[in-house]
Design an enzyme around this catalytic site. Structure first.
Site, PDB file in Angstrom:
ATOM      1  N   HIS A 135      -7.950  -5.051  -1.528  1.00 50.74           N
ATOM      2  CA  HIS A 135      -6.733  -4.566  -0.889  1.00 50.74           C
ATOM      3  C   HIS A 135      -6.147  -5.560   0.105  1.00 50.74           C
ATOM      4  CE1 HIS A 135      -4.084  -1.159  -0.270  1.00 50.74           C
ATOM      5  NE2 HIS A 135      -4.171  -1.297   1.043  1.00 50.74           N
TER       6      HIS A 135
ATOM      7  N   SER B  49       0.839  -1.187   0.000  1.00 52.00           N
ATOM      8  CA  SER B  49       0.000   0.000   0.000  1.00 52.00           C
ATOM      9  C   SER B  49       0.885   1.252   0.000  1.00 52.00           C
ATOM     10  CB  SER B  49      -0.966  -0.035   1.190  1.00 52.00           C
ATOM     11  OG  SER B  49      -2.009   0.886   1.026  1.00 52.00           O
TER      12      SER B  49
ATOM     13  N   ASP C 136      -9.657  -3.723  -5.530  1.00 51.48           N
ATOM     14  CA  ASP C 136      -9.036  -2.939  -4.464  1.00 51.48           C
ATOM     15  C   ASP C 136      -9.687  -1.567  -4.369  1.00 51.48           C
ATOM     16  OD1 ASP C 136      -7.325  -1.604  -2.690  1.00 51.48           O
ATOM     17  OD2 ASP C 136      -5.581  -2.702  -3.405  1.00 51.48           O
TER      18      ASP C 136
END
Length: 706
Positions: free
Chosen positions: A678, A557, A643
Site C-alpha cells: 500500500h 486509497s 497491498d
C-alpha cells in the site's frame, strides 16, 4: 550530433502517445453476486485468485505483468524525462542528514542517513550530544538482502539495555518482533511473528506486551505478554478482542506508571490498565465501551485526563482520580465547543498541551497545570500545518513541535512553555536552493451545492496567471475523519516550476471543520465527499485558476475511491486522473469479511450484508459498480501486489472493466508494483520513481517535455 543528443531528439519525436498500440484485454469469466434480491454479474471476480491462492495463481500475475508492459510501452517516449524527474527530486533531498535528537530517560535518540543509502541508522548518545554515538540499529545493513524492508516500533526498556523492534520484508504489515541486547549487540534467540510491530516494556525490563494479528484478515485480535528468554509459544494472552470491528493496541503512559490496552472502533472505545511495575497483574477496565462514545486516557500526577466525545460531538477534556475511573466520576476540564474540535492532548509534569482545530486550521493551546493560565501559539500564515512532535520526556517545560505550510519546508521548534521563547531546531533543507518568496499560497472557500463552504488550500509559483489556461492538480481524500493538512513537499516543486498549481480540497469525510464535517461525509452521507470535490473543481475553474482542458485530480486509497466516483459523476470535468491504490470495488470488499480490514470499517461505509439500505447506497456510488459506456478522462492507476489495505484486484478489476466500457480514445494505464504494498517502496529514494511516473503522465498530457 552526439549519441546522447540523438537519443533526446528521438524521445522528443516520440513524445506523443502511440494510440495504435493495443492494451491488454482481461479474460471474462461470469460470476454472479446475489444479495437482497439484487443480481449482479461480475466478469472480473476471478482476479481475486492470487489473494486466495497466492503464487499458485499465475493467470492474475500474467495479466498484471501485461498491463505493466503496456504502460512501459506507452510511456517509453518519456523514459529519459522520467529519469530526469527522478534525479531532479532526489537532488533536493539532503542525503547525509540527521533528525533533531529527542531526549528520553538519560539518552538523546536520533536517526541519521548517509550519502547514497536508502535507509537509515537508529542511534543514541548518553547524557550529552558530545558523547560517543551508539548505533542501535543499522537498517541500511539489515535491508540489503530485501527488495522491501520496514523497521518499526523501536522500544527501549526502562534500564536502557534492551531494544525491541519489528520488521516486515513483504509489505503486508505483518511484523516480526526481535529483541536486541544493547550492551552486547546480540539478538535474543526468541522472535515473535505476526504482530503489528509495536510493543511496550513493563518496568521490570523483562516483560514485553505486544499485539498479535490474524494472518488472514490482519485484524488485531490479541494482546500477549512475553517474558525474556522464553519461547513465543509460552506467551500469555492477557486480552482477546471479540468484536471484529475494533482495533486493539498496547501502550505506556508518558510518566511510565501505567500500561493501557486500547480497543477502538470508529464509534466506540474501551481501555484497560495495570501499573507498569506489576506486569503480571490482571488488567482493570477503565470504562466499559459505550455506544457511539470514544475516549482516550492520559495520566498526569494523581489524575487521569480523558479526551472524549461523551455528550460532546467535537470532544471535550475531562478528568478523574486514579482510583475511580468510570464515566460517572469524569469532570470537565475543557468543555465542549461547537466551533472547535479538540483533537488530542500531550501531558508534561507542569503543563497540558491541547491540539485543537478551528476553521480548518490546527491550534496548539498551552495550559499551566498549577495556575490554570493558558494561551495559544501564534503561527501567522493563512494555511499551514502544525503538530506536537516527539515529546517522550515527562519532566520538562520544553515542547517540541513541527510546523509547515505549502510554501514553508518542514520546521522543528523547541518552545519554552513558561517563557514562550521559541528556538528553531531544524528546517528541512532543500538542496540546490529554495526561496519561499518565489511561491504563493492562498486559502479559498468553495461553495458546495448545499451551501457549505469547502476550504481549498492552493499553491503556485509567482508569475502564475489566472487566465484559465494553466494546469492545476487538485488533491483530495475525505474519509475516516483524516484531515488533509497543507504541508510542504520538495517533490512538488517539479510541478510548480513547470507551471502547475497544486490545490487540496478539504472535503467532508475529513475532520478539518470539526466532527460534523466527518459525519457528513460517511455512511449514508458519503456522496457529499464526491460532490464537494466536484464543486471545488468547478469553483477553481470559475475563478480562472484553470479549465477543464488543464484540470487534473489525484487521490490514493479512500482518495482513490474519490477519484473513481468523480470520474463516473463528472467525467468531462477532468483532463486526467491519477488514482493511487484506489478503493474502487467497495461493495464486493465490504461483503467479504475475509479481506483485511473489512470488518473494522462497517461504521465508515456500512455493512452491505446485513443492511439492504447500506447495500443499495454503496452500490449507487462504488466506482466499479458504476462504470458505464461513456467517455472517461485520461487515467493512471497504481497498485501493489502485496497491498494489505486495498487489495490489488480492486484497481485491476476496475481497469479491466473501464477498458471494455469506455467509449473514448483517452489513455488508461495500470501500474502494479510486484514487490511492494500500500505504501509503495520502503527506501528513501525508490518511491520517487513512482512520483516521476505520475508527473511524467501529467506533463505528457500537458505537452510539457522537459
Amino acid at each position: 550530433m552526439t549519441a546522447c543528443n540523438t537519443q533526446i531528439k528521438d524521445e522528443k519525436e516520440s513524445f506523443m502517445w502511440n494510440k495504435d498500440i493495443k492494451p491488454p484485454v482481461a479474460a471474462i469469466k461470469e460470476h454472479q453476486r446475489i444479495i437482497h434480491g439484487d443480481t449482479v454479474t461480475d466478469n472480473y471476480y476471478w482476479m481475486v485468485d492470487y489473494f486466495k491462492k497466492g503464487p499458485d495463481s499465475t493467470e492474475v500475475v500474467s495479466y498484471l505483468k501485461e498491463e505493466n508492459a503496456y504502460l512501459d510501452t506507452m510511456m517509453s517516449g518519456s523514459k529519459i524525462f522520467r529519469e530526469k524527474l527522478y534525479e531532479e527530486m532526489k537532488s533536493r533531498i539532503k542525503e547525509k542528514d540527521e533528525s533533531v535528537p529527542v531526549f528520553k530517560n538519560g539518552y538523546f535518540y536520533y536517526i541519521r542517513t548517509d550519502d547514497g543509502k536508502q535507509y537509515y541508522k537508529y542511534c543514541r548518545k548518553k547524557g550529552s550530544l558530545e558523547a560517543p554515538e551508539e548505533i542501535l540499529l543499522d537498517v541500511d545493513e539489515l535491508a540489503k538482502a530485501h527488495p522491501y524492508y520496514a523497521a518499526t516500533g523501536f522500544n527501549v526498556s526502562e534500564d536502557n539495555k534492551l531494544l525491541a523492534f519489528g520488521t516486515d520484508t513483504v509489505s503486508r504489515r505483518q511484523y516480526t518482533i526481535y529483541i536486541k541486547n544493547l550492551e552486547t549487540g546480540e539478538l535474543f534467540k526468541e522472535s515473535i511473528k505476526g504482530t503489528t510491530g509495536g510493543s511496550t516494556w513493563a518496568n521490570d525490563n523483562k516483560t514485553l506486551f505486544y499485539t498479535l494479528n490474524n494472518p488472514a484478515t490482519l485484524l488485531t485480535e490479541k494482546i500477549r505478554r512475553h517474558k525474556l528468554n522464553t519461547r513465543e509459544e509460552e506467551d500469555i494472552t492477557v486480552y482477546e478482542e471479540k468484536d471484529p470491528t475494533n482495533y486493539i493496541g498496547v501502550e505506556k503512559t508518558k510518566s511510565g506508571k501505567f500500561i493501557f490496552i486500547v480497543s477502538e472502533a470508529t464509534l466506540s472505545a474501551e481501555m484497560r490498565f495495570i501499573k507498569a511495575d506489576e506486569p503480571d497483574a490482571a488488567f482493570t477496565i477503565f470504562q466499559p465501551r459505550m455506544k457511539e462514545v470514544l475516549y482516550e486516557v492520559h495520566e498526569l500526577g494523581d489524575k487521569f485526563y480523558i479526551v472524549t466525545n461523551l455528550n460532546a460531538k467535537n470532544f471535550r477534556l475531562m478528568e478523574c482520580s486514579l482510583n475511580k475511573t468510570d464515566s460517572s466520576a469524569w469532570m470537565d476540564v475543557i468543555p465542549h465547543r461547537s466551533d472547535v474540535l479538540l483533537e488530542d492532548i500531550d501531558v508534561f509534569k507542569d503543563h497540558l498541551v491541547v491540539t485543537e482545530r478551528k476553521n480548518g486550521l490546527t491550534q496548539l493551546r498551552i495550559r499551566n497545570i498549577s495556575s490554570a493560565q493558558e494561551y495559544y501559539i501564534d503561527f501567522g500564515e493563512p494555511a499551514y500545518s502544525a503538530a506536537v512532535g516527539s515529546n517522550p520526556e515527562f519532566n520538562t517545560s520544553t515542547l517540541r513541535y513541527s510546523y509547515t505550510s505549502l510554501v514553508t519546508p518542514n520546521t522543528t521548534y523547541d518552545y519554552n512553555m513558561d517563557t514562550k521563547e521559541k528556538k528553531l531546531m531544524k528546517q528541512q533543507e532543500v538542496v540546490g536552493g529554495y526561496d519561499t518568496k518565489d511561491y504563493t499560497t492562498e486559502r479559498l472557500y468553495a461553495a458546495a451545492r448545499d451551501g457549505s463552504k469547502i476550504p481549498v488550500s492552493i499553491v503556485y509559483k509567482r508569475g502564475f496567471v489566472k487566465d484559465g489556461k494553466a494546469p492545476l492538480l487538485l488533491y483530495g481524500y475525505g474519509s475516516y475523519g483524516n484531515s488533509m493538512n497543507a504541508t510542504f513537499s520538495s517533490n512538488r516543486l517539479s510541478l510548480l516550476n513547470r507551471g502547475f498549481a497544486f490545490a487540496i480540497a478539504h472535503i467532508r469525510g475529513g475532520q478539518e471543520m470539526g466532527r460534523q464535517w466527518y459525519e457528513d461525509g460517511k455512511m449514508m452521507k458519503k456522496k457529499n465527499t464526491f460532490t464537494d470535490f466536484i464543486d471545488c473543481a468547478e469553483y477553481l475553474i470559475k475563478e480562472n485558476f484553470t479549465s477543464t482542458e488543464h484540470l487534473y485530480a489525484q487521490g490514493g486509497s479512500a482518495g482513490g475511491l474519490l477519484m473513481g466516483a468523480v470520474m463516473n459523476m463528472a467525467p468531462d470535468l477532468w483532463h486526467g486522473i491519477i488514482a493511487q491504490v484506489p478503493f474502487v470495488d467497495v461493495v464486493n470488499t465490504m461483503l467479504d469479511a475475509s479481506i483485511p480490514l473489512t470488518t473494522n470499517e462497517y461504521d465508515e461505509w456500512g455493512n452491505p450484508e446485513k443492511s439492504a439500505e447500506a447495500y443499495a447506497y454503496m452500490k449507487s456510488y462504488s466506482p466499479y459498480e458504476n462504470v458505464e459506456k461513456k467517455d472517461y478522462p485520461n487515467t493512471l492507476v497504481t497498485t501493489g501486489l502485496h497491498d494489505s489495505q486495498v487489495q490489488y484486484f480492486e484497481p485491476a478489476k476496475w481497469v479491466a472493466k473501464l477498458r471494455v466500457m469506455k467509449t473514448d480514445n483517452n489513455i488508461l494505464l495500470l501500474h502494479t508494483n510486484m514487490d511492494f504494498g500500500h505504501g509503495g517502496a520502503s527506501g528513501r529514494f525508490d518511491y520517487l520513481k513512482d512520483i516521476a511516473l505520475e508527473y511524467a503522465f501529467l506533463f505528457r498530457l500537458e505537452g510539457i517535455g522537459e
